[in-house]
Design a protein around this motif. Structure first.
Motif, short mmCIF file in Angstrom:
data_model
loop_
_atom_site.label_atom_id
_atom_site.label_comp_id
_atom_site.label_asym_id
_atom_site.label_seq_id
_atom_site.Cartn_x
_atom_site.Cartn_y
_atom_site.Cartn_z
N GLU A 159 -11.79 0.23 10.57
CA GLU A 159 -11.91 1.68 10.64
C GLU A 159 -10.83 2.18 11.58
O GLU A 159 -10.75 1.75 12.73
N LEU A 160 -9.97 3.05 11.06
CA LEU A 160 -8.87 3.57 11.87
C LEU A 160 -9.32 4.81 12.61
O LEU A 160 -10.01 5.66 12.07
N SER A 161 -8.91 4.90 13.87
CA SER A 161 -9.30 6.05 14.69
C SER A 161 -8.37 7.24 14.41
O SER A 161 -7.31 7.09 13.82
N ASP A 162 -8.79 8.40 14.88
CA ASP A 162 -8.02 9.62 14.65
C ASP A 162 -6.67 9.62 15.35
O ASP A 162 -5.79 10.39 14.98
N ASP A 163 -6.48 8.75 16.35
CA ASP A 163 -5.19 8.72 17.04
C ASP A 163 -4.06 8.22 16.15
O ASP A 163 -2.89 8.38 16.46
N VAL A 164 -4.40 7.67 15.00
CA VAL A 164 -3.39 7.20 14.06
C VAL A 164 -2.49 8.35 13.62
O VAL A 164 -1.30 8.17 13.38
N PHE A 165 -3.02 9.56 13.55
CA PHE A 165 -2.24 10.71 13.10
C PHE A 165 -1.12 11.04 14.09
O PHE A 165 -0.07 11.52 13.69
N VAL A 217 0.84 -1.20 0.00
CA VAL A 217 0.00 0.00 0.00
C VAL A 217 0.88 1.25 0.00
O VAL A 217 0.61 2.20 -0.74
N ILE A 218 1.93 1.26 0.79
CA ILE A 218 2.85 2.41 0.78
C ILE A 218 3.41 2.62 -0.62
O ILE A 218 3.41 3.74 -1.14
N GLU A 224 -4.83 9.25 2.19
CA GLU A 224 -5.06 8.25 1.14
C GLU A 224 -4.50 6.89 1.56
O GLU A 224 -5.15 5.86 1.39
N LEU A 225 -3.31 6.89 2.14
CA LEU A 225 -2.70 5.66 2.63
C LEU A 225 -3.60 4.98 3.65
O LEU A 225 -3.87 3.78 3.57
N LEU A 226 -4.10 5.75 4.60
CA LEU A 226 -4.98 5.20 5.64
C LEU A 226 -6.28 4.68 5.05
O LEU A 226 -6.78 3.63 5.46
N SER A 227 -6.82 5.39 4.08
CA SER A 227 -8.06 4.97 3.44
C SER A 227 -7.89 3.62 2.74
O SER A 227 -8.75 2.73 2.85
N VAL A 228 -6.80 3.47 2.04
CA VAL A 228 -6.54 2.20 1.35
C VAL A 228 -6.34 1.07 2.37
O VAL A 228 -6.85 -0.03 2.19
#
Length: 93
Positions: free
Chosen positions: A66-72, A14-15, A54-58
């Motif tokens: 579903e990834l949470s906002d803490d991923v940032f 994905v990266i 985009e990376l997270l969406s893929v």
């Protein structure tokens, strides 16, 4: 459930896809991009905030999560992303 190596393979692919689509790599398309765990997503791959989204969406689609906002805040390097996805997938199981 996927093992650590399967997660890494999917994340790496994905990266590579996002880097190639965004055109942020300084390497020609024919030259292989080597992904190392300590590499920073922004500095080493040139991903900006939109590319990161985009990376997270893929990844959400590939792993059906579903990834949470803490991923940032939690993810800066490739290894951070491996670990974050492993924890997220473990919670899903």
């Amino acid at each position: 459930m996927l093992d650590a190596q399967e997660i890494r393979t999917i994340v790496d692919n994905v990266i590579l896809d996002v880097v190639q689509v965004s055109g942020t790599s300084s390497k020609p398309a024919a030259e292989a991009i080597i992904i190392e765990p300590q590499m920073k997503l922004d500095k080493d791959f040139g991903l900006d905030s939109l590319d990161f989204i985009e990376l997270l969406s893929v990844l959400e689609t590939k792993f059906d999560v579903e990834l949470s906002d803490d991923v940032f805040d939690a993810v800066n390097t490739v290894d951070d992303l491996y670990k974050y996805m492993a924890v997220t997938l473990a919670k899903k199981s």
